[in-house]
Design an enzyme around this catalytic site. Structure first.
Site, PDB file in Angstrom:
ATOM      1  N   HIS A 255      29.811  28.137  39.451  1.00 52.44           N
ATOM      2  CA  HIS A 255      30.098  29.404  40.127  1.00 52.44           C
ATOM      3  C   HIS A 255      30.055  30.568  39.122  1.00 52.44           C
ATOM      4  O   HIS A 255      29.379  31.580  39.353  1.00 52.44           O
ATOM      5  CB  HIS A 255      31.483  29.304  40.787  1.00 52.44           C
ATOM      6  CG  HIS A 255      31.883  30.497  41.591  1.00 52.44           C
ATOM      7  ND1 HIS A 255      31.711  30.583  42.950  1.00 52.44           N
ATOM      8  CD2 HIS A 255      32.446  31.674  41.223  1.00 52.44           C
ATOM      9  CE1 HIS A 255      32.166  31.756  43.387  1.00 52.44           C
ATOM     10  NE2 HIS A 255      32.625  32.435  42.354  1.00 52.44           N
ATOM     11  N   GLU A 256      30.759  30.422  38.015  1.00 55.08           N
ATOM     12  CA  GLU A 256      30.804  31.509  37.029  1.00 55.08           C
ATOM     13  C   GLU A 256      29.450  31.697  36.342  1.00 55.08           C
ATOM     14  O   GLU A 256      29.094  32.818  35.975  1.00 55.08           O
ATOM     15  CB  GLU A 256      31.912  31.265  35.999  1.00 55.08           C
ATOM     16  CG  GLU A 256      33.334  31.169  36.580  1.00 55.08           C
ATOM     17  CD  GLU A 256      33.714  32.332  37.494  1.00 55.08           C
ATOM     18  OE1 GLU A 256      33.163  33.437  37.334  1.00 55.08           O
ATOM     19  OE2 GLU A 256      34.561  32.127  38.390  1.00 55.08           O
ATOM     20  N   HIS A 259      27.629  34.097  38.473  1.00 53.26           N
ATOM     21  CA  HIS A 259      28.031  35.490  38.218  1.00 53.26           C
ATOM     22  C   HIS A 259      27.432  36.006  36.910  1.00 53.26           C
ATOM     23  O   HIS A 259      26.844  37.090  36.856  1.00 53.26           O
ATOM     24  CB  HIS A 259      29.561  35.580  38.114  1.00 53.26           C
ATOM     25  CG  HIS A 259      30.262  35.599  39.449  1.00 53.26           C
ATOM     26  ND1 HIS A 259      29.999  36.542  40.419  1.00 53.26           N
ATOM     27  CD2 HIS A 259      31.235  34.800  39.955  1.00 53.26           C
ATOM     28  CE1 HIS A 259      30.788  36.319  41.483  1.00 53.26           C
ATOM     29  NE2 HIS A 259      31.537  35.260  41.220  1.00 53.26           N
ATOM     30  N   GLU A 285      28.773  37.719  44.601  1.00 56.70           N
ATOM     31  CA  GLU A 285      29.247  36.442  45.138  1.00 56.70           C
ATOM     32  C   GLU A 285      28.081  35.625  45.699  1.00 56.70           C
ATOM     33  O   GLU A 285      28.120  34.395  45.693  1.00 56.70           O
ATOM     34  CB  GLU A 285      30.324  36.700  46.203  1.00 56.70           C
ATOM     35  CG  GLU A 285      31.132  35.493  46.583  1.00 56.70           C
ATOM     36  CD  GLU A 285      32.106  35.020  45.501  1.00 56.70           C
ATOM     37  OE1 GLU A 285      32.263  35.706  44.461  1.00 56.70           O
ATOM     38  OE2 GLU A 285      32.711  33.946  45.691  1.00 56.70           O
TER      39      GLU A 285
END
Lengths: 490, 490
Positions: A255-256, A259, A285
């Site tokens: 997830h990070e 980003h 997101e």
């Protein structure tokens, strides 16, 4: 020299200072000695004071009036600076200071309240913050809708009314899917065992590399709550390790990486300008979620991960890749948004959206919030909240003044659905690469069609240009129904 | 409100921002991704621009004119702010920014040049920096001596002429001692073996703790060139590990603990004021050197360390504490300043002092620097420099604009000699504690008599107050002759 060049030069320094402040925040959450908190808050306050002064510097208005942008990019830069200048100038310095003080205070009180499972001391502080945020919203809205004024900071151009319509369209299909999944006999087995920290971190680094994370412009550290930080040549990720649950570390990292890759993928020419960062929280997101879910929790990548985890941890209690894929996508009842599966995640967001709109509109008092939360949770999830830490106290957002932020998570999922459909059409053999632990072709497509543009295109325009289709919740819902229908044999 | 309070409030923010800039420097040398150098130089330049603007803010002059300091401390604060204001006002903003940008870039180029043992790419950058520093010196000197103007920034009140006289007094006794030591039959055995990184770091942490390092307000990381960074609640140290030479890691750490302890030992009431930092680089170095040498390389502590190292590394090739003490203080020909023994260290400084004075005066061109370095080294040490990394590329200082800094190292040794004499008289049983691995009584005396005062007293005044004697090179030279005479049986 064109006034636009003066404006750009001034903005360049502001962007650099803002990046310094963000780096300081990273330091605090990862490596700072524990005895340095007072000093750090003084340092952060000094940086904030400098930044606020620059953002409201009257010369910005003069330069903007006199500026002659020469290109599409320059026109967009001027518009973005104008937007920030107008917003910053509308907020009285006293209010900005008071908000900074109260939210920094509230963060600690929230953390204590959550740890003690006792909202009483926290609610009056939240009430104070809500009052200040409503005041801020009124200043920003300039006669318009209060909630829209706050939402616009995170998702420019979006409105509460449009979000409400979107959610109304999404809810019935999500609820039907959730009920079908939870009601069926075929339930995936949970992963169990003990997974040593060092092995998890080693494997997680491999996974971050598989998703194209550029280690020469980043690093990974441990933090209480995973986050990514920074841009251009330096975007760092953090993770956490739970030795009974390796998915926590692995998937929060993917997830990070999403980003960070967005920030690192922006055209380097845009660095130190307002184009040089993700255009909205929703688009941000979309990147983290498409990395984490559509790719990371897809069948192809799960097969590769299954093999890697089996090797790294000397065997798992799940013994074949199809079962592992089901485990990775297991849908279970739960109180916590950040731990929710793809089916239920947006239902958590919808509930927060309605509640925070009521709070900002003055239709709901903070004193009635816990009761409202619990009633709504029971209505939406069919389970009674067992304790405040699992209910109204679970998210930090409102304590730090983030009203209007939650819906961007759901928007990100919707955008990710749109992007995934276009990506799969453009890269039909993506799954073959993912099955080899290589997200490269997807990363390349996303970089080219989304990431590199930075702030050049407005959120909807960006997604629609990338996907050559109107933004719609349909691709996400179709994807979810297909994926979970197949896993649960519906 | 007194104008002094306005001045203090303004200064407080400036101190906080300056502390942020220093933290950014720490980040760059320890944890920053290697691809982020350009961005970081832009960030540093932006911070420098803000700081320069604040340090030259005309309101400072007005506040100073109207201020009525109420205490001795306030009078000293006003004087220090006045001094910085005058200096800063003389440096054009453009020059300050250019220096920040160039030195931040040069640091990376220096590191690459040193690693590649190739000065070619580095010399033009150094030439650029020298030009900027001469410009800065001319602005600061206001008609006076260029080198003095730079030196004064690190050691207020000191001049190149006084340093030259001091060095002229010291040189003959140091050379005589060095020649006697190297000419005698009794030569200590070198330590040999392989010393794993993890064990070195573990032992080094224990040693830092023995010297009173406060881990709740600090941390230790790896850096190419060990340094300490920060103050008040956050002063971090760095070290490096050479697996064939554990003394490198151990003694550089004791050295940095001395620096950090000075900053952490300052009266907390002075935080965010100009009193809240070490008063000069010379006094700073006196703390690091008395920790490292007079204590760390003394017979008592060496005995304790011998036992600890024998245990940690499963035996050493040195098998008794007296021989170990001699090994720790071994005098050998060598190229590297930071690895030099106490006898020859100041000779390295004297050479750099003369060379940098020539560079600043325009008597030596950067293009001729490698040759000049090698010639002088051969003249002073009787050995030909074998490669640039062991010669002109060994120190980072000039790359980051530190001209006039080197002599403060020798001054620090002189001050440490004075302090050691007074400390031993005040704490006669210090060796008993050091033999138990406890520097506590010395740390306490130094905190009380030196560290806590921060910037309250001028350097010479501080040392003379602490020692109740005039500053002189005699205690250092007597100490060295006695110590090395005894080790080498002269």
């Amino acid at each position: 020299m064109n006034a636009f060049d003066d404006l750009l030069a001034f903005q360049r320094q502001t962007e650099a200072l803002s990046s310094v402040a963000e780096r300081l925040g990273w330091d605090q959450e990862t490596v700072m000695p524990r005895g340095a908190t007072e000093q750090r808050s003084e340092e952060m306050a000094a940086m904030e004071a400098v930044l606020h002064e620059r953002r409201t510097d009257p010369r910005i208005g003069e330069w903007l009036d006199a500026a002659s942008p020469r290109t599409e990019a320059e026109t967009r830069i001027a518009a973005l600076i104008q937007r920030d200048f107008t917003r910053a100038s509308r907020i009285p310095a006293r209010l900005a200071e008071e908000l900074a003080r109260q939210t920094s205070l509230a963060q600690g009180i929230w953390a204590e309240a959550r740890a003690a499972d006792a909202p009483e001391a926290y609610l009056p502080v939240l009430d104070q913050i809500l009052m200040l945020k409503r005041e801020e919203a009124a200043a920003l809205a300039d006669g318009g809708d209060l909630y829209d004024a706050l939402l616009d900071d995170y998702e420019p151009g979006m409105t509460g009314a449009r979000i409400a319509q979107l959610f109304d369209r999404m809810r019935p299909r999500l609820v039907a899917l959730r009920d079908a999944v939870l009601g069926t006999e075929r339930q995936p087995q949970p992963l169990s065992g003990h997974f040593p920290q060092e092995t998890q971190l080693r494997l997680t680094r491999t996974v971050a590399t598989a998703f194209g994370y550029d280690w020469s412009r980043g690093r990974m550290d441990i933090a209480v709550h995973p986050f990514s930080s920074g841009r251009w040549q330096d975007s760092r990720i953090t993770t956490r390790v739970v030795e009974t649950d390796p998915f926590n570390c692995l998937y929060s990292t993917i997830h990070e990486v999403g980003h960070s890759s967005y920030e690192l993928g922006i055209d380097p020419d845009y660095a130190f300008t307002p184009l040089g960062r993700g255009v909205s929280m929703g688009v941000h997101e979309s990147q983290s979620r498409i990395y984490e879910n559509q790719m990371g929790r897809g069948r192809a990548f799960a097969g590769w991960l299954f093999q890697r985890m089996s090797d790294a941890f000397d065997g798992l209690n799940i013994t074949d890749p199809d079962a592992f894929y089901a485990t990775v996508n297991r849908v279970t009842p739960g109180f916590i948004r950040t731990e929710a599966d793809e089916v239920q995640y947006n239902l958590h967001i919808m509930m927060r959206f309605d509640i925070e709109r009521d709070l900002i509109a003055g239709r709901l008092d903070v004193k009635d919030l816990p009761e409202a939360w619990n009633a709504r949770f029971h209505a939406d999830f069919g389970v009674a909240v067992d304790r405040p830490a699992n209910g109204v106290l679970q998210d930090v957002h409102w304590s730090v003044g983030l009203f209007g932020y939650f819906p961007t998570y759901a928007l990100g999922n919707v955008y990710a659905g749109c992007l995934d459909r276009a990506l799969r059409a453009a890269v039909p053999d993506l799954d073959a690469a993912l099955a080899r632990g290589d997200a490269g072709p997807a990363v390349e497509w996303l970089r080219e069609n989304v990431q590199r543009h930075g702030g050049l295109l407005a959120p909807t325009e960006l997604i629609e240009t990338a996907t050559r289709a109107p933004v719609s919740e349909a691709p996400l819902l179709n994807y979810l129904e297909h994926k979970f229908g197949s896993i649960y044999g519906l």
